[in-house]
Design a protein around this motif. Structure first.
Motif, PDB file in Angstrom:
ATOM      1  N   THR A 134      65.743 -18.145 -19.728  1.00 42.69           N
ATOM      2  CA  THR A 134      66.434 -17.049 -20.234  1.00 42.69           C
ATOM      3  C   THR A 134      68.041 -17.492 -19.624  1.00 42.69           C
ATOM      4  O   THR A 134      69.116 -17.571 -20.068  1.00 42.69           O
ATOM      5  CB  THR A 134      66.355 -15.423 -20.318  1.00 42.69           C
ATOM      6  N   ILE A 135      67.295 -18.157 -17.560  1.00 41.25           N
ATOM      7  CA  ILE A 135      68.266 -17.942 -17.382  1.00 41.25           C
ATOM      8  C   ILE A 135      69.701 -19.639 -17.973  1.00 41.25           C
ATOM      9  O   ILE A 135      70.750 -19.324 -18.164  1.00 41.25           O
ATOM     10  CB  ILE A 135      68.654 -17.853 -15.732  1.00 41.25           C
ATOM     11  N   VAL A 136      68.706 -20.631 -17.649  1.00 38.15           N
ATOM     12  CA  VAL A 136      68.906 -21.356 -18.405  1.00 38.15           C
ATOM     13  C   VAL A 136      69.509 -21.829 -20.064  1.00 38.15           C
ATOM     14  O   VAL A 136      70.410 -22.516 -19.614  1.00 38.15           O
ATOM     15  CB  VAL A 136      67.916 -22.484 -17.618  1.00 38.15           C
ATOM     16  N   GLU A 137      69.334 -20.983 -20.239  1.00 41.02           N
ATOM     17  CA  GLU A 137      69.808 -21.040 -22.055  1.00 41.02           C
ATOM     18  C   GLU A 137      70.721 -20.053 -21.894  1.00 41.02           C
ATOM     19  O   GLU A 137      71.685 -20.913 -23.360  1.00 41.02           O
ATOM     20  CB  GLU A 137      68.956 -20.592 -22.704  1.00 41.02           C
ATOM     21  N   THR A 138      71.221 -18.999 -21.428  1.00 48.43           N
ATOM     22  CA  THR A 138      71.919 -18.988 -21.934  1.00 48.43           C
ATOM     23  C   THR A 138      73.754 -19.130 -22.331  1.00 48.43           C
ATOM     24  O   THR A 138      74.177 -18.959 -22.684  1.00 48.43           O
ATOM     25  CB  THR A 138      72.991 -17.473 -20.702  1.00 48.43           C
ATOM     26  N   PRO A 139      73.376 -20.031 -20.711  1.00 47.05           N
ATOM     27  CA  PRO A 139      75.431 -20.504 -21.556  1.00 47.05           C
ATOM     28  C   PRO A 139      75.304 -22.008 -22.730  1.00 47.05           C
ATOM     29  O   PRO A 139      76.089 -21.682 -23.078  1.00 47.05           O
ATOM     30  CB  PRO A 139      75.170 -21.951 -20.167  1.00 47.05           C
ATOM     31  N   MET A 140      73.931 -22.137 -23.690  1.00 46.60           N
ATOM     32  CA  MET A 140      74.396 -23.163 -24.414  1.00 46.60           C
ATOM     33  C   MET A 140      73.852 -22.177 -25.557  1.00 46.60           C
ATOM     34  O   MET A 140      75.002 -22.521 -26.426  1.00 46.60           O
ATOM     35  CB  MET A 140      73.242 -24.107 -24.935  1.00 46.60           C
ATOM     36  N   ARG A 141      73.417 -21.184 -25.692  1.00 47.90           N
ATOM     37  CA  ARG A 141      73.931 -19.576 -26.733  1.00 47.90           C
ATOM     38  C   ARG A 141      75.226 -19.100 -26.504  1.00 47.90           C
ATOM     39  O   ARG A 141      75.594 -19.067 -27.682  1.00 47.90           O
ATOM     40  CB  ARG A 141      72.730 -18.833 -26.707  1.00 47.90           C
ATOM     41  N   LEU A 142      75.757 -19.139 -25.683  1.00 47.69           N
ATOM     42  CA  LEU A 142      77.126 -18.224 -25.703  1.00 47.69           C
ATOM     43  C   LEU A 142      78.374 -19.475 -25.951  1.00 47.69           C
ATOM     44  O   LEU A 142      78.877 -19.283 -26.977  1.00 47.69           O
ATOM     45  CB  LEU A 142      77.257 -17.805 -24.079  1.00 47.69           C
ATOM     46  N   ALA A 155      65.768 -26.529 -22.219  1.00 45.52           N
ATOM     47  CA  ALA A 155      65.549 -25.529 -20.717  1.00 45.52           C
ATOM     48  C   ALA A 155      64.310 -26.261 -19.879  1.00 45.52           C
ATOM     49  O   ALA A 155      64.746 -26.270 -18.474  1.00 45.52           O
ATOM     50  CB  ALA A 155      65.715 -23.650 -20.836  1.00 45.52           C
ATOM     51  N   GLN A 156      63.009 -26.422 -20.300  1.00 47.48           N
ATOM     52  CA  GLN A 156      62.609 -26.885 -20.235  1.00 47.48           C
ATOM     53  C   GLN A 156      62.760 -28.447 -19.056  1.00 47.48           C
ATOM     54  O   GLN A 156      62.839 -28.843 -18.225  1.00 47.48           O
ATOM     55  CB  GLN A 156      61.071 -26.986 -20.932  1.00 47.48           C
ATOM     56  N   ALA A 189      73.745 -24.427 -14.325  1.00 46.10           N
ATOM     57  CA  ALA A 189      75.080 -25.039 -13.881  1.00 46.10           C
ATOM     58  C   ALA A 189      74.601 -26.799 -14.964  1.00 46.10           C
ATOM     59  O   ALA A 189      76.111 -26.670 -15.446  1.00 46.10           O
ATOM     60  CB  ALA A 189      75.502 -25.402 -12.677  1.00 46.10           C
ATOM     61  N   LEU A 190      74.240 -27.691 -15.140  1.00 44.90           N
ATOM     62  CA  LEU A 190      73.843 -28.464 -15.869  1.00 44.90           C
ATOM     63  C   LEU A 190      73.178 -28.460 -16.877  1.00 44.90           C
ATOM     64  O   LEU A 190      73.883 -28.997 -18.064  1.00 44.90           O
ATOM     65  CB  LEU A 190      73.030 -29.374 -15.215  1.00 44.90           C
ATOM     66  N   ALA A 191      73.831 -26.817 -17.512  1.00 48.88           N
ATOM     67  CA  ALA A 191      73.472 -27.017 -19.193  1.00 48.88           C
ATOM     68  C   ALA A 191      73.877 -27.307 -19.787  1.00 48.88           C
ATOM     69  O   ALA A 191      73.905 -27.485 -21.460  1.00 48.88           O
ATOM     70  CB  ALA A 191      72.512 -25.471 -19.145  1.00 48.88           C
ATOM     71  N   LEU A 192      75.140 -27.108 -19.975  1.00 55.75           N
ATOM     72  CA  LEU A 192      76.447 -27.990 -20.652  1.00 55.75           C
ATOM     73  C   LEU A 192      77.129 -28.921 -20.271  1.00 55.75           C
ATOM     74  O   LEU A 192      78.281 -29.740 -20.921  1.00 55.75           O
ATOM     75  CB  LEU A 192      77.675 -26.670 -20.744  1.00 55.75           C
ATOM     76  N   LYS A 193      76.490 -30.018 -19.331  1.00 53.59           N
ATOM     77  CA  LYS A 193      76.130 -31.244 -18.691  1.00 53.59           C
ATOM     78  C   LYS A 193      78.643 -30.658 -18.466  1.00 53.59           C
ATOM     79  O   LYS A 193      78.784 -31.891 -19.318  1.00 53.59           O
ATOM     80  CB  LYS A 193      76.648 -32.075 -20.738  1.00 53.59           C
TER      81      LYS A 193
END
Length: 375
Positions: A134-142, A155-156, A189-193
């Motif tokens: 959830t922590i890693v996915e949240t930036p992408m969902r928002l 996320a994986q 931090a990397l989730a949004l490239k």
């Protein structure tokens, strides 16, 4: 304001980023004064904390700038101003060609896709009620980002990128060590490239061996994705290993800024000399033993900073001019281009050492290498 120059042989920036060497971040005259108020019902301002008081620097695409200095000098506040987690009192922040200084919070979402932050404390920066996934996915969902492979798989992949097991997706932060939690923060931090990451003392709360793993991970990620970094730290050995340019802060101001080799081998500001004299050297025979400079007195209060040069109350070279006139941050005679110093009576430059002579301590870096490359 300094200008970041490309290194010889540097690769071109990844698609979607400015060419390597072009300024991705430009900070000019940045200030943050926290008001001090008195009273309960009818409050009035009786003073202000001058946390950041006129800071100028630039960061090129895919490059690294280190912000160093004693605790309380304004490093972390500067990082939060750059990412707009704090509102500046004055000055400008231009990111990727756009002035984001006064951009409304509701319109900062697009900028924050490319401007992320790694926080200092890996224990308090992760929500203990959320799983790692959830922590890693949240930036992408928002931000409305829907990867083709789905949020879970993305996320994986990010967890795997930072050296964690993808099966950790359903675990909670309390099940991980400090170093592993910091890796989770990096994955978030990397989730949004992003194009730029502000890393606020990302290894200060970790053991030395874990510090080496995290710093080397950041270097690998930078090489792979072309990410620029503003790396905030008080450990000069770590900064020497990771950063190409270094800015030294004292009491809310930058007193010296230069490329790594120049700053560590030819410092001009007395405060920089004092900081470097305290850095342990891997020199068992004592051949390159330096004189330890011990600064007198305490750091002045940012509520009432000294007039003129702010370092004068602790400086062994202070004169009357230092009391009445604030030294500008300029290039001094005999200094290379891009080396800026704010001092009326700077240290004389010594014979310039070669880059390969800057030995990086394997205990800090986790790798046996010199500044010129891996041995």
């Amino acid at each position: 304001m300094s200008t970041t120059q490309p290194l010889p042989g540097q690769q071109s920036a990844p698609a979607g980023q400015p060419p390597a060497g072009e300024n991705l971040l430009e900070v000019s005259g940045l200030r943050k004064h926290f008001p001090i108020r008195h009273g309960i019902v009818f409050q009035r301002q009786i003073g202000a904390v001058h946390a950041v008081d006129g800071v100028d620097f630039t960061v090129g695409a895919g490059r690294t700038l280190g912000l160093v200095g004693e605790s309380g000098c304004g490093k972390s506040t500067t990082g939060r101003l750059v990412t707009r987690l704090l509102e500046p009192t004055a000055g400008t922040v231009v990111f990727d060609g756009e002035d984001i200084t006064h951009t409304p919070v509701t319109r900062m979402k697009e900028a924050r896709r490319n401007l992320q932050m790694i926080f200092q404390d890996p224990y308090s920066s992760l929500n203990p009620r959320h799983t790692v996934g959830t922590i890693v996915e949240t930036p992408m969902r928002l931000n409305g980002i829907n990867p083709p492979q789905g949020h879970k798989r993305r996320a994986q992949e990010l967890l795997e990128t930072v050296g964690l097991n993808p099966e950790h997706y359903n675990r909670y932060p309390n099940e991980f060590s400090g170093g592993q939690r910091q890796r989770i923060g990096i994955a978030r931090a990397l989730a949004l490239k992003p194009k730029l990451i502000v890393a606020d003392e990302p290894v200060s709360a970790l053991d030395v061996s874990i510090q080496a793993q995290v710093v080397n991970l950041l270097q690998d990620l930078q090489r792979e994705f072309g990410i620029a970094f503003v790396f905030i730290a008080h450990d000069l050995a770590v900064v020497r290993h990771f950063c190409e340019r270094v800015a030294v802060m004292y009491l809310g101001k930058i007193v010296e800024i230069a490329d790594r080799q120049t700053l560590y081998t030819r410092p001009r500001h007395p405060y920089t000399h004092a900081l470097l004299s305290a850095v342990p050297e891997a020199d068992p025979d004592g051949i390159r033993r330096r004189e330890r400079i011990r600064l007198a007195g305490d750091v002045p209060s940012p509520v009432d900073p000294p007039s003129g040069c702010r370092f004068r109350t602790r400086c062994w070279k202070a004169r009357e001019r230092c009391v009445t006139e604030e030294p500008p941050l300029v290039r001094l005679g005999g200094s290379p281009d891009g080396h800026l110093t704010a001092c009326h009576f700077p240290e004389e430059p010594t014979i310039e050492a070669r880059e390969e002579d800057i030995v990086l301590d394997p205990a800090v870096t986790g790798r046996e290498e010199t500044a010129a490359g891996t041995a």
